[in-house]
Scaffold this active site. Structure first.
Site, PDB file in Angstrom:
ATOM      1  N   LYS A  13      62.642  46.334  32.548  1.00  0.00           N
ATOM      2  CA  LYS A  13      63.016  45.712  31.276  1.00  0.00           C
ATOM      3  C   LYS A  13      61.824  45.640  30.323  1.00  0.00           C
ATOM      4  O   LYS A  13      61.952  45.897  29.134  1.00  0.00           O
ATOM      5  CB  LYS A  13      63.561  44.291  31.511  1.00  0.00           C
ATOM      6  CG  LYS A  13      64.832  44.238  32.334  1.00  0.00           C
ATOM      7  CD  LYS A  13      65.383  42.822  32.419  1.00  0.00           C
ATOM      8  CE  LYS A  13      64.453  41.823  33.100  1.00  0.00           C
ATOM      9  NZ  LYS A  13      64.126  42.142  34.505  1.00  0.00           N
ATOM     10  N   ARG A  88      68.837  33.712  31.783  1.00  0.00           N
ATOM     11  CA  ARG A  88      68.844  34.021  33.209  1.00  0.00           C
ATOM     12  C   ARG A  88      69.858  33.180  33.964  1.00  0.00           C
ATOM     13  O   ARG A  88      70.001  33.350  35.167  1.00  0.00           O
ATOM     14  CB  ARG A  88      67.462  33.724  33.797  1.00  0.00           C
ATOM     15  CG  ARG A  88      66.578  34.955  33.983  1.00  0.00           C
ATOM     16  CD  ARG A  88      65.288  34.420  34.485  1.00  0.00           C
ATOM     17  NE  ARG A  88      64.431  35.275  35.208  1.00  0.00           N
ATOM     18  CZ  ARG A  88      63.392  35.935  34.682  1.00  0.00           C
ATOM     19  NH1 ARG A  88      63.183  35.945  33.401  1.00  0.00           N
ATOM     20  NH2 ARG A  88      62.572  36.589  35.471  1.00  0.00           N
ATOM     21  N   ARG A 127      52.813  47.541  40.778  1.00  0.00           N
ATOM     22  CA  ARG A 127      52.733  47.291  39.330  1.00  0.00           C
ATOM     23  C   ARG A 127      51.392  46.678  38.921  1.00  0.00           C
ATOM     24  O   ARG A 127      50.918  45.740  39.546  1.00  0.00           O
ATOM     25  CB  ARG A 127      53.868  46.343  38.928  1.00  0.00           C
ATOM     26  CG  ARG A 127      53.766  45.882  37.481  1.00  0.00           C
ATOM     27  CD  ARG A 127      55.065  45.372  36.962  1.00  0.00           C
ATOM     28  NE  ARG A 127      55.356  44.011  37.367  1.00  0.00           N
ATOM     29  CZ  ARG A 127      56.407  43.322  36.920  1.00  0.00           C
ATOM     30  NH1 ARG A 127      57.259  43.877  36.097  1.00  0.00           N
ATOM     31  NH2 ARG A 127      56.615  42.091  37.338  1.00  0.00           N
ATOM     32  N   ARG A 160      50.363  40.750  38.929  1.00  0.00           N
ATOM     33  CA  ARG A 160      50.967  39.441  38.741  1.00  0.00           C
ATOM     34  C   ARG A 160      51.002  38.689  40.062  1.00  0.00           C
ATOM     35  O   ARG A 160      51.290  39.278  41.101  1.00  0.00           O
ATOM     36  CB  ARG A 160      52.395  39.611  38.200  1.00  0.00           C
ATOM     37  CG  ARG A 160      52.417  39.691  36.705  1.00  0.00           C
ATOM     38  CD  ARG A 160      53.781  39.956  36.170  1.00  0.00           C
ATOM     39  NE  ARG A 160      54.822  39.072  36.697  1.00  0.00           N
ATOM     40  CZ  ARG A 160      56.055  39.050  36.225  1.00  0.00           C
ATOM     41  NH1 ARG A 160      56.388  39.846  35.226  1.00  0.00           N
ATOM     42  NH2 ARG A 160      56.959  38.250  36.745  1.00  0.00           N
ATOM     43  N   ARG A 171      62.677  36.419  44.238  1.00  0.00           N
ATOM     44  CA  ARG A 171      63.111  36.603  42.844  1.00  0.00           C
ATOM     45  C   ARG A 171      64.399  37.433  42.788  1.00  0.00           C
ATOM     46  O   ARG A 171      65.281  37.160  41.969  1.00  0.00           O
ATOM     47  CB  ARG A 171      61.987  37.260  42.027  1.00  0.00           C
ATOM     48  CG  ARG A 171      60.842  36.288  41.750  1.00  0.00           C
ATOM     49  CD  ARG A 171      59.547  37.003  41.368  1.00  0.00           C
ATOM     50  NE  ARG A 171      59.655  37.835  40.192  1.00  0.00           N
ATOM     51  CZ  ARG A 171      58.851  38.861  39.915  1.00  0.00           C
ATOM     52  NH1 ARG A 171      57.877  39.174  40.746  1.00  0.00           N
ATOM     53  NH2 ARG A 171      59.021  39.563  38.827  1.00  0.00           N
TER      54      ARG A 171
HETATM   55  P1  AMP Z   1      59.445  37.480  34.253  1.00  0.00           P
HETATM   56  O1  AMP Z   1      58.161  37.918  33.644  1.00  0.00           O
HETATM   57  O2  AMP Z   1      60.611  37.650  33.312  1.00  0.00           O
HETATM   58  O3  AMP Z   1      59.703  38.100  35.601  1.00  0.00           O
HETATM   59  O4  AMP Z   1      59.329  35.900  34.496  1.00  0.00           O
HETATM   60  C1  AMP Z   1      58.334  35.354  35.342  1.00  0.00           C
HETATM   61  C2  AMP Z   1      58.739  33.950  35.765  1.00  0.00           C
HETATM   62  O5  AMP Z   1      58.834  33.107  34.601  1.00  0.00           O
HETATM   63  C3  AMP Z   1      60.082  33.832  36.447  1.00  0.00           C
HETATM   64  O6  AMP Z   1      60.029  34.134  37.839  1.00  0.00           O
HETATM   65  C4  AMP Z   1      60.410  32.367  36.192  1.00  0.00           C
HETATM   66  O7  AMP Z   1      59.662  31.502  37.029  1.00  0.00           O
HETATM   67  C5  AMP Z   1      59.901  32.178  34.764  1.00  0.00           C
HETATM   68  N1  AMP Z   1      60.958  32.506  33.774  1.00  0.00           N
HETATM   69  C6  AMP Z   1      60.933  33.510  32.859  1.00  0.00           C
HETATM   70  N2  AMP Z   1      62.056  33.511  32.136  1.00  0.00           N
HETATM   71  C7  AMP Z   1      62.829  32.508  32.599  1.00  0.00           C
HETATM   72  C8  AMP Z   1      64.120  32.016  32.270  1.00  0.00           C
HETATM   73  N3  AMP Z   1      64.863  32.574  31.296  1.00  0.00           N
HETATM   74  N4  AMP Z   1      64.595  30.952  32.980  1.00  0.00           N
HETATM   75  C9  AMP Z   1      63.866  30.383  33.947  1.00  0.00           C
HETATM   76  N5  AMP Z   1      62.653  30.798  34.324  1.00  0.00           N
HETATM   77  C10 AMP Z   1      62.119  31.856  33.659  1.00  0.00           C
END
Ligand code: AMP
Length: 220
Positions: A13, A88, A127, A160, A171
């Site tokens: 994404k 989400r 990554r 990360r 996740r």
């Molecule tokens: P991402 O970079 O999108 O994989 O997000 C990393 C982390 O940020 C996720 O594993 C969540 O802990 C938090 N996070 C990001 N977006 C959301 C969301 N829309 N709702 C809840 N937690 C989020």
């Protein structure tokens, strides 16, 4: 154009969001990036979000929704946006829908990137992300020209904290449980468009462009 990107971690994404940003000239609003920025600044929001993020869990809806609605009211998002990583959960989607409906600027589409779990795990295990411009590399499929350094801005490449295999699998589980129901949610509203996200980033970009080729311009 107002677009939501859906798909499990590792579906690409972030990479596709960047390509859409270049193609459409719209800002990316990536909740994970916003949280990581707050964590690195040790802000109050960052301290609240950190423990959830480290465990691969979702930050509570009220915190995320407040942050996103505030970001969507900024001038650069008024003509359209690309949401990466939000919504989400169903309550997040409802809050977004209600807010956009009040402002008379409904979503244009929800693009769902489909990928097999094992391909996703492999992608994330390799990554590397630029700490400066957030461009994404893959040690196996798309290595940087100089190890540890971003090809474009020269920033330091980092892994990360939540990309280790145990956290990635958690996740993915949370994605299936909390986020997958959104596919039906957006399908019911006629907004869901599915894209095969396996193969090269260029191939996925071409499929995405084809999938949104009928969408109207941002202001309409
Ligand atoms: P991402 O970079 O999108 O994989 O997000 C990393 C982390 O940020 C996720 O594993 C969540 O802990 C938090 N996070 C990001 N977006 C959301 C969301 N829309 N709702 C809840 N937690 C989020």
């Amino acid at each position: 154009m107002r677009i939501v990107l859906l798909g499990p971690p590792g579906a690409g994404k972030g990479t596709q969001a960047r390509r859409l940003e270049e193609h459409l000239g719209l800002p990316i609003i990536a909740t994970g990036d916003i949280f990581r920025e707050h964590v690195s600044q040790d802000s109050e929001l960052g301290r609240e979000a950190r423990s959830y993020m480290d465990n691969g869990e979702l930050v509570p809806d009220d915190i995320v929704v407040r942050m996103v609605l505030d970001r969507l009211s900024q001038p650069d998002a008024l003509n359209g946006f690309i949401l990466d990583g939000f919504p989400r959960t169903v309550p997040q989607a409802q809050a977004l829908e209600n807010s956009l409906a009040e402002e008379g600027r409904p979503l244009s589409a929800a693009l769902k990137f489909n990928i097999d779990d094992e391909v996703a795990v492999k992608r994330l295990a390799n990554r590397w992300t630029c700490s400066n411009c957030r461009r994404i590399y893959n040690a196996e499929f798309k290595p940087p020209r100089t190890p540890g350094e971003c090809d474009v801005c020269g920033g330091v490449l980092i892994r990360r904290d939540d990309d280790d295999e145990v956290t990635v699998r958690r996740r993915l589980d949370i994605y299936r449980k909390e986020t997958e129901p959104l596919e039906f949610y957006f399908w019911e509203r006629g907004l869901l468009r599915e894209i095969d996200a396996e193969g090269s980033a260029d191939d996925v970009e071409a499929r995405t462009a084809e999938e949104i080729s009928d969408l109207k311009e941002p202001s309409s």
